[in-house]
Every structure is written in structure tokens, then in C-alpha cells.
Design a protein around this motif. Structure first.
Motif, PDB file in Angstrom:
ATOM      1  N   ILE A 217      15.308  25.394 -42.924  1.00 20.56           N
ATOM      2  CA  ILE A 217      15.509  24.817 -41.520  1.00 20.56           C
ATOM      3  C   ILE A 217      14.228  25.014 -40.652  1.00 20.56           C
ATOM      4  N   GLY A 218      13.826  26.483 -40.796  1.00 17.78           N
ATOM      5  CA  GLY A 218      12.761  26.794 -39.792  1.00 17.78           C
ATOM      6  C   GLY A 218      11.609  26.251 -40.487  1.00 17.78           C
ATOM      7  N   HIS A 219      11.408  25.902 -41.563  1.00 24.10           N
ATOM      8  CA  HIS A 219      10.175  25.442 -41.947  1.00 24.10           C
ATOM      9  C   HIS A 219      10.320  23.935 -42.483  1.00 24.10           C
ATOM     10  N   LEU A 220      11.045  23.152 -41.871  1.00 24.26           N
ATOM     11  CA  LEU A 220      11.526  21.838 -41.969  1.00 24.26           C
ATOM     12  C   LEU A 220      10.096  21.094 -42.416  1.00 24.26           C
ATOM     13  N   ALA A 221       9.294  20.923 -41.625  1.00 26.80           N
ATOM     14  CA  ALA A 221       7.896  20.317 -41.640  1.00 26.80           C
ATOM     15  C   ALA A 221       7.185  20.449 -43.146  1.00 26.80           C
ATOM     16  N   GLU A 222       7.360  21.582 -43.339  1.00 28.94           N
ATOM     17  CA  GLU A 222       6.522  22.057 -44.921  1.00 28.94           C
ATOM     18  C   GLU A 222       7.514  21.670 -45.908  1.00 28.94           C
ATOM     19  N   VAL A 223       8.561  21.796 -45.709  1.00 30.75           N
ATOM     20  CA  VAL A 223       9.772  21.246 -46.846  1.00 30.75           C
ATOM     21  C   VAL A 223       9.451  19.742 -46.991  1.00 30.75           C
ATOM     22  N   ALA A 224       9.457  19.108 -45.881  1.00 31.89           N
ATOM     23  CA  ALA A 224       9.378  17.772 -45.628  1.00 31.89           C
ATOM     24  C   ALA A 224       7.940  17.062 -46.475  1.00 31.89           C
ATOM     25  N   GLN A 225       6.941  17.864 -46.018  1.00 31.01           N
ATOM     26  CA  GLN A 225       5.626  17.542 -46.470  1.00 31.01           C
ATOM     27  C   GLN A 225       5.689  17.502 -47.993  1.00 31.01           C
ATOM     28  N   ARG A 226       6.209  18.603 -48.728  1.00 32.60           N
ATOM     29  CA  ARG A 226       6.138  18.850 -49.861  1.00 32.60           C
ATOM     30  C   ARG A 226       6.910  17.699 -50.902  1.00 32.60           C
ATOM     31  N   HIS A 227       7.899  17.517 -50.202  1.00 32.51           N
ATOM     32  CA  HIS A 227       8.724  16.662 -50.917  1.00 32.51           C
ATOM     33  C   HIS A 227       8.498  15.028 -50.896  1.00 32.51           C
ATOM     34  N   ALA A 228       7.709  14.732 -49.457  1.00 34.12           N
ATOM     35  CA  ALA A 228       7.165  13.356 -49.408  1.00 34.12           C
ATOM     36  C   ALA A 228       6.271  13.057 -50.389  1.00 34.12           C
ATOM     37  N   ALA A 229       5.348  14.168 -50.539  1.00 34.47           N
ATOM     38  CA  ALA A 229       4.465  13.999 -51.570  1.00 34.47           C
ATOM     39  C   ALA A 229       4.957  13.656 -52.768  1.00 34.47           C
ATOM     40  N   ARG A 230       6.077  14.203 -53.415  1.00 38.00           N
ATOM     41  CA  ARG A 230       6.721  13.976 -54.496  1.00 38.00           C
ATOM     42  C   ARG A 230       7.350  12.688 -54.638  1.00 38.00           C
ATOM     43  N   GLY A 232       6.655  10.055 -52.794  1.00 41.34           N
ATOM     44  CA  GLY A 232       5.565   8.917 -52.448  1.00 41.34           C
ATOM     45  C   GLY A 232       6.172   8.256 -51.058  1.00 41.34           C
ATOM     46  N   LEU A 233       6.818   9.087 -50.126  1.00 43.53           N
ATOM     47  CA  LEU A 233       7.245   8.441 -48.968  1.00 43.53           C
ATOM     48  C   LEU A 233       6.387   9.256 -47.803  1.00 43.53           C
ATOM     49  N   PRO A 234       6.208   8.590 -46.530  1.00 39.78           N
ATOM     50  CA  PRO A 234       5.745   9.143 -45.444  1.00 39.78           C
ATOM     51  C   PRO A 234       6.427  10.477 -44.988  1.00 39.78           C
ATOM     52  N   GLU A 235       5.783  11.601 -44.684  1.00 40.94           N
ATOM     53  CA  GLU A 235       6.355  12.758 -44.187  1.00 40.94           C
ATOM     54  C   GLU A 235       7.402  12.746 -43.034  1.00 40.94           C
ATOM     55  N   ARG A 236       6.872  11.703 -42.229  1.00 41.02           N
ATOM     56  CA  ARG A 236       7.787  11.475 -41.085  1.00 41.02           C
ATOM     57  C   ARG A 236       9.381  10.967 -41.395  1.00 41.02           C
ATOM     58  N   VAL A 237       9.295  10.109 -42.789  1.00 43.21           N
ATOM     59  CA  VAL A 237      10.568   9.667 -43.031  1.00 43.21           C
ATOM     60  C   VAL A 237      11.474  10.628 -43.767  1.00 43.21           C
ATOM     61  N   VAL A 238      11.031  11.697 -44.667  1.00 44.66           N
ATOM     62  CA  VAL A 238      11.382  12.766 -44.898  1.00 44.66           C
ATOM     63  C   VAL A 238      12.041  13.752 -44.196  1.00 44.66           C
ATOM     64  N   GLN A 239      10.967  14.074 -43.148  1.00 41.51           N
ATOM     65  CA  GLN A 239      11.341  14.995 -42.221  1.00 41.51           C
ATOM     66  C   GLN A 239      12.748  14.579 -41.384  1.00 41.51           C
TER      67      GLN A 239
END
Ligand SMILES: C=C(O[C@@H]1C=C(C(=O)O)C=C[C@H]1O)C(=O)O
Length: 279
Positions: A217-230, A232-239
Motif C-alpha cells: 500500500i505504501g508503494h502503490l504507484a510502483e505496484v500499479a506501474q508494474r501490473h499496468a505494463a503486464r 496493457g492498461l494505463p497506470e492510472r486505471v490500475v492505480q
């Protein structure tokens, strides 16, 4: 003796599981919800984040961690009924074999509206199934999130997640968690971490899960970035998708769970939780 865990490793649990360091003597397998439900019930694993409805159905033998959940208040974005006619006109809905919880929730919601379309198991992309005789398709998890975005996207600075329409390409998307909120005013709890009463998890595993969740939860942006790439979705959506989850099984989430239990599994045994951690 090894303690065995079974993880449903959808993106929605990435903030807990991605940085989890398993203590020695704990092993883990992964799979989709129905596989992990079966693994826990058959004794293949000792603990799993399972569909909450299976926890309710097996409340006589299972107990759940008191402070872990996959819950939401309002839309979840990844438990979707895609449909081509109004809900009250649906005749044939394709269900996914991956999910126990969304099927039980759909049944409760349809019953509440006095509707009884045919429910059949069928795999595949929602759009393909809608083109081949189904007028509704229920999908969950990462593929449902992707299909939702394909139907209602794209996101622009003027159109944030909550402002996206509920239809596109001739398809309406009904978010089942949002429907539950409209019906009850409560969160919907999709998953709990359950174990057999005679095989409670070692304290070190619970501690490691709490540390991992705090880190995720403290690094949510990084978690979102990693999974967005996997995905194929925008980072903002996954975050947005990830921060929207309630991971702590708080009082409102339990209320939602109890209410769902009463509606979906009347006469179930009392739900049992381990002791709450000290505040
Ligand atoms: C919200 C979701 O939650 C999952 C849905 C489940 C189910 O439908 O049985 C089980 C566990 C949850 O983690 C999802 O995957 O979209």
C-alpha cells in the motif's frame, strides 16, 4: 511440517502478495478462485484467500483471518456483467468457471429483482460470447478489468475512472459490487483468508502478510506501474483499481459479509474469525 498456502494471485491482491516474503517452512501455490477454493476444501493447502461464499458455505470447518479481505464499497471494476439488453430482458447469461463469489452475488441480485435468466458456464471473451447467442456475460479478475476498459475507455484528463460511462460498443457493463452497494449500502467482501480450524497459520506468516500489505500500500504507484505494463492498461486505471480495495476486513466489510451470508446461504453456521490483532 510445511504449512501450505494457496494464493489467488489476481492483480487485486498484488498490494499484499507481491512483496510477501514467506517464512521458512511455508510453501505457496497459486491459481484462480475456484481452484484455490477446492485446494483449501480438499486439504491440499492449509490457508487460502478464497471466495467469501465458500467460507460461508463451510463455516462449520473454516475460520478466517480477522484483518484481511478483498472488499470494496461501491464499484469494483473487475466483477462485471456485460450485456446487450436491459437486465430485465436478459435470457441467457454466460458464467465464468473461475469464480464462485460473483456467481453467488449475481444470483442474489437477480433474485432480488425477480429475474431468472438461464445461467450457463462458458469461457471466452465477453464480446465474442455476446456475438454468439448470449445476451449477458459474467467475468471477473484481470480479464474483466481489461474488457471493462475496452468497452468504456479511454481515460482522458477530463474523464477519470469514476466518470467513465457504463456502456460502449453496444454493450452495457453492470458492476456487481456497485449493484450490491445500491441494494444494501454496504461494502461487498469478495475474499477472505480462510484456513481449517485445526490448521491455523503460524504467527510468522500473518506477520509477514501484514508487513507485505503495508509495503504494498505504501508503494502503490510502483505496484500499479508494474501490473499496468503486464495488463496493457494505463497506470492510472490500475492505480485507481488498487487503492479502491479494502484490505483490512474492517467492521463495514464484516457487515457486508454477514448480510451477503444471510441472503446467499440461509441457515449457514456462524462465521468465525481468528483473534483481532492488538491495536
Ligand atoms: C474482485 C475480485 O475478487 C476475487 C473474486 C473471487 C470470486 O469471484 O470467486 C474470489 C476472490 C476475489 O479475490 C476479482 O477478482 O475481480
Amino acid at each position: 511440517m510445511t504449512y501450505r498456502a494457496g494464493w489467488i494471485h489476481f492483480t487485486n491482491v498484488a498490494p499484499i502478495l507481491d512483496s510477501l516474503v514467506l517464512p521458512p517452512q511455508v510453501s505457496a501455490i497459486t491459481g484462480v478462485p475456484t481452484q484455490m477454493n477446492a485446494a483449501l476444501l480438499s486439504g491440499q493447502v492449509d490457508i487460502a484467500n478464497i471466495s467469501a461464499v465458500e467460507f460461508i458455505r463451510n463455516a462449520d470447518t473454516l475460520e478466517a483471518l480477522p484483518d484481511f479481505s478483498v472488499a470494496v464499497l461501491g464499484p469494483v471494476y473487475s466483477v462485471n456483467l456485460f450485456h446487450t439488453r436491459p437486465l430485465q430482458e436478459l435470457r441467457r447469461i454466460a458464467l465464468t468457471a473461475q469464480s464462485a463469489m460473483s456467481v453467488a452475488l449475481l444470483e442474489v441480485l437477480l433474485r432480488g429483482r425477480g429475474l431468472s435468466p438461464a445461467l450457463e458456464r462458458a469461457e471466452g471473451e465477453a464480446e465474442d460470447l455476446l456475438n454468439s447467442g448470449y445476451d449477458g456475460v459474467l467475468r471477473i479478475g484481470d480479464s474483466a478489468l481489461r474488457e471493462w476498459y475496452r468497452v468504456v475507455g479511454p481515460l482522458t484528463p477530463e474523464r477519470t475512472m469514476t466518470m467513465l460511462p457504463d456502456s460502449g460498443r453496444g454493450i452495457t457493463v453492470t458492476d456487481l459490487a456497485e449493484e450490491w452497494f445500491r441494494l444494501t449500502g454496504h461494502p461487498f467482501t469478495f475474499a477472505v483468508w480462510a484456513y481449517r480450524k485445526d490448521r491455523p497459520p503460524p504467527a510468522a506468516l500473518i506477520q509477514a502478510m501484514r508487513v507485505a500489505r503495508r509495503d504494498g500500500i505504501g508503494h502503490l504507484a510502483e505496484v500499479a506501474q508494474r501490473h499496468a505494463a503486464r495488463l496493457g492498461l494505463p497506470e492510472r486505471v490500475v492505480q485507481h483499481y488498487l487503492w479502491n480495495f479494502r484490505y483490512h476486513l474492517e467492521a463495514p466489510d464484516r457487515l457486508g459479509l454477514e448480510e451477503f451470508a444471510a441472503k446467499a446461504v440461509p441457515g449457514h453456521a456462524p462465521l468465525r474469525f481468528g483473534e483481532r490483532p492488538a491495536r
